[in-house]
Write a protein that holds these residues in place. Structure first.
Motif, PDB file in Angstrom:
ATOM      1  N   GLU A 153       0.671  -1.230  -0.030  1.00 14.43           N
ATOM      2  CA  GLU A 153       0.068  -0.075  -0.057  1.00 14.43           C
ATOM      3  C   GLU A 153       0.650   1.265  -0.039  1.00 14.43           C
ATOM      4  O   GLU A 153       1.855   1.189   0.714  1.00 14.43           O
ATOM      5  CB  GLU A 153      -0.971   0.228   1.177  1.00 14.43           C
ATOM      6  CG  GLU A 153      -2.071   1.295   1.127  1.00 14.43           C
ATOM      7  CD  GLU A 153      -2.831   1.042   2.616  1.00 14.43           C
ATOM      8  OE1 GLU A 153      -2.368   0.575   3.510  1.00 14.43           O
ATOM      9  OE2 GLU A 153      -3.917   1.511   2.214  1.00 14.43           O
ATOM     10  N   THR A 154       0.454   2.172  -0.877  1.00 16.23           N
ATOM     11  CA  THR A 154       1.294   3.396  -0.835  1.00 16.23           C
ATOM     12  C   THR A 154       0.417   4.586  -0.191  1.00 16.23           C
ATOM     13  O   THR A 154      -0.593   4.811  -0.296  1.00 16.23           O
ATOM     14  CB  THR A 154       1.286   4.109  -2.378  1.00 16.23           C
ATOM     15  OG1 THR A 154       2.033   2.785  -3.225  1.00 16.23           O
ATOM     16  CG2 THR A 154       2.006   5.096  -2.377  1.00 16.23           C
ATOM     17  N   VAL A 155       1.361   5.064   1.080  1.00 16.45           N
ATOM     18  CA  VAL A 155       0.833   6.052   1.778  1.00 16.45           C
ATOM     19  C   VAL A 155       1.751   7.314   1.829  1.00 16.45           C
ATOM     20  O   VAL A 155       2.976   7.123   1.690  1.00 16.45           O
ATOM     21  CB  VAL A 155       0.524   5.552   3.362  1.00 16.45           C
ATOM     22  CG1 VAL A 155       0.219   6.805   4.288  1.00 16.45           C
ATOM     23  CG2 VAL A 155      -0.151   4.510   3.193  1.00 16.45           C
ATOM     24  N   CYS A 156       1.362   8.510   1.638  1.00 15.44           N
ATOM     25  CA  CYS A 156       1.941   9.752   1.543  1.00 15.44           C
ATOM     26  C   CYS A 156       2.671   9.953   2.974  1.00 15.44           C
ATOM     27  O   CYS A 156       1.747   9.806   4.046  1.00 15.44           O
ATOM     28  CB  CYS A 156       1.054  10.827   1.250  1.00 15.44           C
ATOM     29  SG  CYS A 156       0.630  10.569  -0.544  1.00 15.44           S
ATOM     30  N   ASP A 157       3.755  10.313   3.142  1.00 16.63           N
ATOM     31  CA  ASP A 157       4.446  10.632   4.260  1.00 16.63           C
ATOM     32  C   ASP A 157       4.024  12.165   4.808  1.00 16.63           C
ATOM     33  O   ASP A 157       3.887  13.101   3.938  1.00 16.63           O
ATOM     34  CB  ASP A 157       5.959  10.762   4.304  1.00 16.63           C
ATOM     35  CG  ASP A 157       6.813  11.072   5.495  1.00 16.63           C
ATOM     36  OD1 ASP A 157       6.076  10.748   6.645  1.00 16.63           O
ATOM     37  OD2 ASP A 157       7.995  11.368   5.292  1.00 16.63           O
TER      38      ASP A 157
END
Length: 462
Positions: A153-157
Motif C-alpha cells: 500500500e502506498t501512503v503519503c508521508d
C-alpha cells in the motif's frame, strides 16, 4: 552657426617638436595632417549638449521597452488580458481572455491534484512510507533520499492537510488575489508608475538614468528566468531519479498513460513556479521603480531642476504608490513568502538531519540542496527589495535638513519655504511592509542573526 563652422580650418596637423633656439621655418620635417569632417565636430558632446527629452518621446520609449513586453508576459498566465487592452475589449476578445484564464486555472488545479496523488512535496520531493497493514506503518529511514521498494500500500508521508492541501491553497489564493489586483481593480497602476518614473528621470541626465533603470529591471527579468530554469532542472532530475507511485485507490495505469500524466504534472508544476516567480518579480519591480522615483526626486531637488513645491507634490504621489504597494500588492507576496519560507525551513531541517552530510551524496541529496537554494532565493528577494525601499525613503527624509542647514544654490529661496520643506520632509515616514510588518535592513539583519544562531546550535546538537 553651421556656416561659421564650415569656414573653420578642420585640419589637425602633428609636427615634430621645434626647438626654441631655432626658427620654425628651418624645420624640413614634413607635416602629417588629418582632415576632420565638420559633421564629426557637430556630433561631439561639447558642441551639441544633450537636451531634455520630450514627454511624448519618453512615454513612447517606456511603452515600447518595458510596459508592452511586461504586460504580454503577464497575459500568458491570465494575470492580464491575453488579447487586446482593457480599453478595447470587444465581446469576442473578452470571451477569449476569460476562456484562457479558465484553462490556466484548471491547469494549475490539475497540478495540485497530481501532486497529491503522487505524494509530491515541493520541499523534499516524493515522500512515501511503507505500509504492511492499516494500523502498522513502518516509516522508511531514508524517506526523502532513497528509492523505495514495492509495498502492498502506498501512503503519503506527513500530514495530509499541512503538506499536500494547505500549500496549494496558499498558492491558489495568491494567484486569485493577483488576478483581482491586475484585472479587476486599479489595473493601470503599474503602467502609471512606469510612466511617472520615466518622466521624472527624463531631464538633464535622463538618458543615462533611464539606461541604468532599464538595466536593473532587465536584471530582475534575467534572474527570474534563471530561477525558473533552476526549478525545471530540479523537477526533471527528481522525476527521472525517483520511483514514483500513485495512491492506492487509483486504478492501475499503462506505461504510456503514467508517463503522460507525469509530463503534464511537470508542466503544471512549472506553470505554478512561473506564477510564483511573476508575482514576486512584480513586487520587486515595483520596489525598484519606487526606489528610482524617490532617488530622482532627491537628485533633482539638489540640482535645483525641481522646485520645492513640485518636489513636495511628487513626494505625496510617492506615498500613494507606497501605500498601494503595502495594502494591495503585499498580501499575495505575504502568502507566497509564507509558503516559500516554510519550504526553506523544511529543506534546511532535511539538510541538517543527522547523517545527511555523512552519507554518500547521491542524486536525491543533490536535489534537496537545489530545492534549498531555490526556495531560499525566492524568499529573500521580496524582503531585500522592501528593505531597499525603506532605506531610500529614510534617506530622502534628511534632504530637507541638508538644504536648510547648507542652502547652497537656494540662497534666493525665502527662509519660510525652506522651513516648510524641511518640516514636510521630516514628517515623511515611508516604510515598505509585508503582511503589515515594516521591513528594514535592521530587522532583516536581526532575523538573519537569530536564524544563523539557531542553525549553528541545531548542527552542533545533532
Amino acid at each position: 552657426m553651421i556656416e561659421m563652422a564650415s569656414n573653420i580650418d578642420t585640419s589637425f596637423c602633428s609636427r615634430a617638436p621645434v626647438s626654441l633656439g631655432r626658427p620654425a621655418a628651418a624645420s624640413n620635417i614634413p607635416e602629417t595632417c588629418e582632415i576632420v569632417e565638420v559633421s564629426e565636430i557637430r556630433d561631439l558632446l561639447e558642441y551639441n549638449p544633450p537636451q531634455p527629452f520630450s514627454t511624448s518621446a519618453v512615454l513612447n520609449y517606456c511603452q515600447r521597452k518595458m510596459i508592452l513586453p511586461y504586460t504580454r508576459l503577464l497575459g500568458l498566465l491570465g494575470l492580464r488580458p491575453l488579447l487586446g487592452d482593457f480599453n478595447d475589449q470587444t465581446l469576442a476578445l473578452s470571451a477569449i481572455n476569460k476562456i484562457h484564464l479558465f484553462f490556466v486555472t484548471c491547469f494549475l488545479i490539475f497540478g495540485y491534484v497530481m501532486q497529491l496523488f503522487t505524494c509530491y512535496r515541493r520541499d523534499t520531493g516524493f515522500s512515501y512510507v511503507k505500509s504492511s497493514g492499516i494500523d502498522n506503518l513502518i516509516q522508511n529511514h531514508h524517506q526523502h533520499l532513497t528509492k523505495l521498494k514495492e509495498t502492498t500500500e502506498t501512503v503519503c508521508d506527513g500530514s495530509l492537510f499541512l503538506c499536500y492541501i494547505l500549500p496549494p491553497l496558499l498558492h491558489l489564493c495568491a494567484f486569485i488575489q493577483t488576478i483581482y489586483l491586475l484585472r479587476i481593480t486599479d489595473n493601470e497602476h503599474l503602467q502609471t508608475l512606469f510612466e511617472k518614473v520615466f518622466l521624472l528621470t527624463s531631464r538633464a541626465r535622463g538618458a543615462k538614468t533611464q539606461r541604468v533603470l532599464l538595466r536593473r529591471l532587465r536584471i530582475h527579468v534575467i534572474l527570474s528566468v534563471i530561477w525558473l530554469l533552476w526549478s525545471l532542472v530540479a523537477q526533471i532530475f527528481l522525476v527521472c531519479t525517483s520511483t514514483i507511485k500513485m495512491v492506492s485507490f487509483l486504478p492501475q495505469m499503462s506505461y504510456v498513460v503514467r508517463n503522460s500524466l507525469m509530463g503534464i504534472m511537470i508542466a503544471s508544476t512549472l506553470c505554478q513556479d512561473v506564477v510564483h516567480c511573476l508575482v514576486v518579480s512584480n513586487y520587486c519591480i515595483e520596489c525598484q521603480l519606487l526606489m528610482s522615483y524617490v532617488s530622482s526626486i532627491s537628485e533633482r531637488v539638489v540640482e535645483k531642476s525641481l522646485s520645492l513645491e513640485v518636489a513636495m507634490k511628487e513626494m505625496l504621489e510617492f506615498e500613494k504608490f507606497l501605500l498601494y504597494l503595502n495594502e494591495n500588492v503585499s498580501p499575495a507576496i505575504g502568502l507566497l513568502l509564507l509558503l516559500s519560507t516554510t519550504r526553506t525551513i523544511v529543506t534546511t531541517l532535511t539538510v541538517i538531519h543527522p547523517g545527511f552530510l555523512y552519507y554518500t551524496i547521491d542524486a536525491h541529496s543533490f536535489i534537496v540542496i537545489m530545492l534549498l537554494i531555490q526556495w531560499a532565493s525566492v524568499s529573500i528577494a521580496p524582503l531585500v527589495s522592501a528593505a531597499y525601499v525603506t532605506a531610500s525613503s529614510r534617506n530622502v527624509r534628511t534632504m530637507g535638513m541638508k538644504i536648510r542647514v547648507r542652502p547652497f544654490g537656494f540662497q534666493d529661496v525665502p527662509a519660510q519655504k525652506l522651513d516648510s520643506f524641511m518640516t514636510f520632509m521630516a514628517c515623511h515616514k515611508g516604510v515598505a511592509k509585508l503582511c503589515f510588518v515594516p521591513i528594514s535592513a535592521g530587522s532583516l539583519g536581526a532575523v538573519v542573526a537569530i536564524a544563523a544562531l539557531i542553525f549553528l546550535i541545531s548542527v552542533n546538537v545533532s
